[in-house]
Design an enzyme around this catalytic site. Structure first.
Site, short mmCIF file in Angstrom:
data_model
loop_
_atom_site.label_atom_id
_atom_site.label_comp_id
_atom_site.label_asym_id
_atom_site.label_seq_id
_atom_site.Cartn_x
_atom_site.Cartn_y
_atom_site.Cartn_z
N HIS A 1 -24.19 38.05 25.45
CA HIS A 1 -24.50 36.68 25.05
C HIS A 1 -25.98 36.34 25.25
O HIS A 1 -26.35 35.18 25.30
CB HIS A 1 -23.61 35.68 25.80
CG HIS A 1 -22.18 35.72 25.35
ND1 HIS A 1 -21.15 35.12 26.03
CD2 HIS A 1 -21.60 36.31 24.28
CE1 HIS A 1 -20.00 35.34 25.40
NE2 HIS A 1 -20.25 36.07 24.34
N CYS B 1 -44.43 29.42 19.72
CA CYS B 1 -44.78 30.84 19.77
C CYS B 1 -46.30 31.01 19.81
O CYS B 1 -47.02 30.44 18.99
CB CYS B 1 -44.20 31.53 18.54
SG CYS B 1 -44.60 33.27 18.42
#
Ligand code: OAD
Length: 247
Positions: A122, A150
């Site tokens: 996960h 980013c």
């Protein structure tokens, strides 16, 4: 703990005879570290709707809300430590010839406890991923802003966890499939087994002849297929198994 000594011994014997042990863990193994489980009282989603904070749709609609939720979890996780159950799993890895740990947890506590061969199906809350360029990096120790971007391309970052309605990471799933196929014992701990595909892992392993050990204070989806069931907390049961393996 209502676990019988002979059941601990039976689990330890299964593990000692195994050539390949595959462990499968869920939120319950981190419960004794103070990390809430998903479906227990006071579960993780309490106060937030799952659709709002753990789906791609929720992230598109309100990324700040999702980041508020994950930044709070990230801060909380920085304060928690592995418990005796995590350390026992790391020790079992050292005691058997081959070992793979498949975890549904995103908290990184298995690795902190010394587990080496860990598959995070996960994802991980420690890692961030850019929604534009796909670049990933570890941000475990950082205080991220409300809307982290980013550094490479300026795109929006997201937590590198698997949300509802999303595919599981293909490389992690391929590695998990291989381990489940090859193992001769599956050690399940702290998972309700209600979320696929993890729910079918033990059933699949037992079909090809693997012994299944289930460590969970409550009945789980694995109860019908277990070879040995140990109805106690993993922070007590797993160290007891290690002790019996060494005796
Ligand atoms: P759950 O919250 O569904 O189940 C936790 C299990 O741990 C329950 O069966 C408890 O009885 C057991 N438990 C509680 N305390 C324990 C202890 N001290 N020792 C051992 N067991 C204990 O959590 P998961 O099974 O991990 O997915 O849930 C699976 C997935 O559902 C999660 O990974 C998450 C969630 O939706 C995603 O976010 C994609």
């Amino acid at each position: 703990m209502v676990v019988r000594d002979e059941d601990i011994a039976a689990a330890a014997n299964l593990l000692k005879q195994a050539t390949y042990v595959c462990a499968l863990t869920g939120a319950g193994v981190s419960a004794e570290s103070g990390v809430p489980t998903f479906r227990g009282g006071g579960g993780l989603w309490e106060g937030e709707r799952l659709e709002d904070v753990a789906t791609p749709q929720g992230f598109r609609a309100d990324p700040k809300r999702v980041w508020r939720f994950y930044n709070a979890r990230r801060r909380q996780l920085r304060a928690v430590r592995p418990n005796a159950g995590h350390y026992a799993l790391a020790e079992i890895e050292r005691l058997v010839p081959r070992f793979t740990l498949i975890t549904q947890n995103v908290d990184g506590l298995h690795q902190l406890a010394g587990s080496r061969n860990v598959i995070e199906i996960h994802g991980s809350i420690r890692t961030v991923r850019c929604v534009t360029c796909g670049g990933e990096r570890d941000a475990a120790d950082e205080d991220l802003p409300e809307l982290p971007m980013c550094e490479r391309c300026g795109g929006l970052l997201r937590p590198a966890v698997v949300w509802f309605h999303e595919m599981l990471p293909q490389d992690a799933m391929a590695a998990a499939d291989e381990a489940i196929e090859a193992c001769d014992v599956m050690l399940v701990a702290g998972t309700s087994g209600v979320v696929q595909p993890a729910a079918s892992f033990a059933i699949w392993a037992s079909r090809h002849g693997a012994g299944v050990i289930d460590v969970n204070p409550d009945p789980s989806a694995f109860t019908p297929v277990h070879t040995v069931g140990l109805a106690g907390p993993s922070g007590e049961v797993l160290p007891a198994i290690v002790e019996a393996m060494k005796a």
